[in-house]
Design an enzyme around this catalytic site. Structure first.
Site, mmCIF file in Angstrom:
data_model
loop_
_atom_site.group_PDB
_atom_site.id
_atom_site.type_symbol
_atom_site.label_atom_id
_atom_site.label_comp_id
_atom_site.label_asym_id
_atom_site.label_seq_id
_atom_site.Cartn_x
_atom_site.Cartn_y
_atom_site.Cartn_z
ATOM 1 N N CYS A 240 37.028 57.198 33.847
ATOM 2 C CA CYS A 240 35.783 56.562 33.374
ATOM 3 C C CYS A 240 34.527 57.197 33.976
ATOM 4 O O CYS A 240 33.418 56.909 33.536
ATOM 5 C CB CYS A 240 35.811 55.070 33.662
ATOM 6 S SG CYS A 240 37.210 54.247 32.920
ATOM 7 N N ASN B 277 35.637 48.408 26.876
ATOM 8 C CA ASN B 277 35.541 49.511 27.844
ATOM 9 C C ASN B 277 36.047 50.793 27.172
ATOM 10 O O ASN B 277 37.240 50.935 26.924
ATOM 11 C CB ASN B 277 36.398 49.142 29.062
ATOM 12 C CG ASN B 277 36.461 50.246 30.099
ATOM 13 O OD1 ASN B 277 36.104 51.395 29.836
ATOM 14 N ND2 ASN B 277 36.936 49.913 31.278
ATOM 15 N N HIS C 177 28.818 52.536 33.775
ATOM 16 C CA HIS C 177 30.053 52.569 32.991
ATOM 17 C C HIS C 177 30.352 51.139 32.537
ATOM 18 O O HIS C 177 30.328 50.210 33.346
ATOM 19 C CB HIS C 177 31.194 53.132 33.850
ATOM 20 C CG HIS C 177 32.537 52.804 33.310
ATOM 21 N ND1 HIS C 177 32.873 53.007 31.985
ATOM 22 C CD2 HIS C 177 33.636 52.241 33.893
ATOM 23 C CE1 HIS C 177 34.112 52.604 31.788
ATOM 24 N NE2 HIS C 177 34.597 52.136 32.916
HETATM 25 N N1 ACO Z 1 43.886 35.715 28.873
HETATM 26 C C1 ACO Z 1 44.166 34.566 29.497
HETATM 27 N N2 ACO Z 1 44.596 34.516 30.775
HETATM 28 C C2 ACO Z 1 44.704 35.685 31.430
HETATM 29 C C3 ACO Z 1 44.425 36.928 30.823
HETATM 30 C C4 ACO Z 1 44.000 36.900 29.484
HETATM 31 N N3 ACO Z 1 43.695 38.025 28.806
HETATM 32 N N4 ACO Z 1 44.647 37.887 31.738
HETATM 33 C C5 ACO Z 1 45.047 37.305 32.863
HETATM 34 N N5 ACO Z 1 45.082 35.974 32.676
HETATM 35 C C6 ACO Z 1 45.467 34.929 33.640
HETATM 36 C C7 ACO Z 1 46.321 35.463 34.752
HETATM 37 O O1 ACO Z 1 47.686 35.514 34.367
HETATM 38 C C8 ACO Z 1 46.082 34.432 35.844
HETATM 39 O O2 ACO Z 1 46.843 33.313 35.600
HETATM 40 P P1 ACO Z 1 47.524 32.504 36.827
HETATM 41 O O3 ACO Z 1 46.365 31.999 37.654
HETATM 42 O O4 ACO Z 1 48.283 31.430 36.140
HETATM 43 O O5 ACO Z 1 48.361 33.504 37.559
HETATM 44 C C9 ACO Z 1 44.602 34.058 35.618
HETATM 45 O O6 ACO Z 1 44.285 34.449 34.272
HETATM 46 C C10 ACO Z 1 43.662 34.749 36.569
HETATM 47 O O7 ACO Z 1 44.052 36.135 36.605
HETATM 48 P P2 ACO Z 1 43.246 37.173 37.419
HETATM 49 O O8 ACO Z 1 43.853 38.540 37.311
HETATM 50 O O9 ACO Z 1 43.030 36.590 38.795
HETATM 51 O O10 ACO Z 1 41.926 37.148 36.585
HETATM 52 P P3 ACO Z 1 40.505 37.555 37.050
HETATM 53 O O11 ACO Z 1 39.632 36.368 37.016
HETATM 54 O O12 ACO Z 1 40.540 38.404 38.271
HETATM 55 O O13 ACO Z 1 40.072 38.499 35.852
HETATM 56 C C11 ACO Z 1 39.894 40.862 35.350
HETATM 57 C C12 ACO Z 1 40.843 39.670 35.507
HETATM 58 C C13 ACO Z 1 38.914 40.530 34.221
HETATM 59 C C14 ACO Z 1 40.660 42.100 34.957
HETATM 60 C C15 ACO Z 1 39.161 41.004 36.688
HETATM 61 O O14 ACO Z 1 40.083 41.207 37.727
HETATM 62 C C16 ACO Z 1 38.191 42.095 36.679
HETATM 63 O O15 ACO Z 1 37.107 41.931 36.190
HETATM 64 N N6 ACO Z 1 38.577 43.264 37.254
HETATM 65 C C17 ACO Z 1 37.804 44.463 37.214
HETATM 66 C C18 ACO Z 1 38.629 45.505 36.637
HETATM 67 C C19 ACO Z 1 38.090 46.044 35.344
HETATM 68 O O16 ACO Z 1 37.148 45.578 34.754
HETATM 69 N N7 ACO Z 1 38.715 47.094 34.908
HETATM 70 C C20 ACO Z 1 38.297 47.763 33.719
HETATM 71 C C21 ACO Z 1 39.113 48.967 33.521
HETATM 72 S S1 ACO Z 1 39.062 50.037 34.867
HETATM 73 C C22 ACO Z 1 37.619 50.868 34.839
HETATM 74 O O17 ACO Z 1 36.973 50.970 33.841
HETATM 75 C C23 ACO Z 1 37.160 51.495 36.079
#
Ligand code: ACO
Length: 332
Positions: A116, A285, A255
């Site tokens: 990215c 993304n 990004h």
């Molecule tokens: N829909 C519904 N529920 C979901 C989904 C979904 N799509 N995905 C995960 N969940 C659930 C999980 O299973 C978990 O359930 P549980 O509590 O019963 O175990 C709950 O939601 C919370 O999961 P987390 O992984 O803790 O969710 P979080 O609030 O951290 O959000 C996310 C996940 C959006 C990916 C977050 O970690 C984030 O913003 N990370 C940054 C990474 C990123 O944006 N990467 C982009 C690509 S990499 C790059 O471009 C550099």
């Protein structure tokens, strides 16, 4: 460094596949909701390639538009760099295939892999050839097709990505008119493999007769923390290096990984929402294409004034991150 020439940005263009996948479409594939996706990521929809499309077809589309806008004959292009982590083929390179499609017969071609951050890395690599006087006209493309590499049954990653391509033409000008005001590139080996796309699952000894593609795997929390650690830091470092203040920056273009990351970084840097470009709601993304696509979207919808000064920051797998301050004199 001694610059014999400066860099001029002649055009910004982008291409998106025609098929749109909305959050409500994903609700039919796995247990999720539009509300969960939107509040966690800021994404409402993403574009994905269909059978008649590819990373190459999007690159060709974006590149042709960029050349037209720049009024540059493809034969005058000296170098093509395609930044991608999801090439259509391991070889030939995307850049060599693109060369053939657009008739840039006089160009050298190579691909660059910085995930990215690819677009920022590509822009700075291209600038070195221009500064030294080696090349006059360079076509830079950022393209990624993650729809081929996400597990569409795994909800935590599948909701994030969209496909797309962005292209710019960079040309040489007088050193005093240089529109690339400064840049910094950084890397840090991702030893915990918090963000990976494997390609090492085929062995002669297994006598596998089928290539099994792997999927993007991500530790979302670790990537979130990484972005929040390095992005504000590199922004401040680059402003120091260029003797600029945040007030002199008209637009912050990060990004487009996740709206929550964009908002948190903007808050840390005390940048108002009106100065932060974002199109993630519409495209997800798009990895190496995300920065040019955000600029193209803002130009097309008259959201920004030009000329303007922009701080661009990419971050991604590797881990890699990089920042550049540019002058944007492009109208549309
Ligand atoms: N829909 C519904 N529920 C979901 C989904 C979904 N799509 N995905 C995960 N969940 C659930 C999980 O299973 C978990 O359930 P549980 O509590 O019963 O175990 C709950 O939601 C919370 O999961 P987390 O992984 O803790 O969710 P979080 O609030 O951290 O959000 C996310 C996940 C959006 C990916 C977050 O970690 C984030 O913003 N990370 C940054 C990474 C990123 O944006 N990467 C982009 C690509 S990499 C790059 O471009 C550099």
């Amino acid at each position: 460094m001694q610059k014999n020439y400066g860099v001029k940005f002649l055009s910004f263009s982008g291409a998106l596949p025609s098929k749109v996948v909305k959050n409500t479409d994903l609700e039919k594939l796995f247990d999720t909701s539009d509300e969960w996706i939107y509040t966690r990521t800021g994404i409402k929809q993403r574009h994905v390639i269909d059978k008649n499309e590819s990373g190459l077809s999007l690159s060709v589309d974006a590149a042709k538009q960029a050349l037209n806008k720049a009024k540059i004959d493809p034969k005058s292009i000296d170098l093509i760099i395609v930044c991608t982590a999801t090439p259509d083929k391991l070889y030939p390179s995307m850049s060599c295939m693109l060369q053939g499609k657009i008739g840039a017969v006089n160009s050298a071609c190579f691909d660059l892999s910085a995930a990215c951050s690819g677009f920022i890395f590509g822009m700075t690599v291209a600038s070195q050839f221009i500064y030294t006087g080696q090349y006059k006209n360079i076509l830079l493309v950022g393209v990624d097709i993650h729809s081929r590499f996400v597990d569409w049954s795994e909800r935590s990653v599948a909701v994030l990505f969209g496909d797309g391509a962005g292209a710019i033409v960079m040309s040489s000008c007088l050193a005093k008119d240089d529109e690339l005001k400064g840049f910094i590139l950084r890397s840090e080996s991702d030893s915990k493999l918090d963000l990976t796309l494997d390609n090492d699952n085929i062995y002669f000894t297994d006598l596998q007769d089928q290539v099994k593609p792997d999927f993007v795997r991500m530790n979302g929390k670790a990537i979130y923390q990484f972005a929040l650690r390095v992005v504000p830091e590199i922004a401040k470092e680059l402003l120091d290096k260029t003797n600029m203040s945040m007030e002199q920056i008209d637009y912050l273009v990060l990004h487009q990984a996740n709206q929550r990351i964009i908002d948190a970084v903007a808050e840390k840097l005390k940048v108002g929402k009106d100065k932060v470009l974002s199109n993630i709601e519409k495209v997800g993304n798009t990895s190496a294409a995300s920065i040019p696509l955000a600029i193209v979207d803002a130009l097309a919808s008259n959201k920004i004034k030009t000329p303007s000064t922009m701080l661009l920051i990419g971050f991604g797998a590797g881990l890699t991150w990089g920042a550049a301050v540019i002058e944007c004199n492009i109208l549309k």
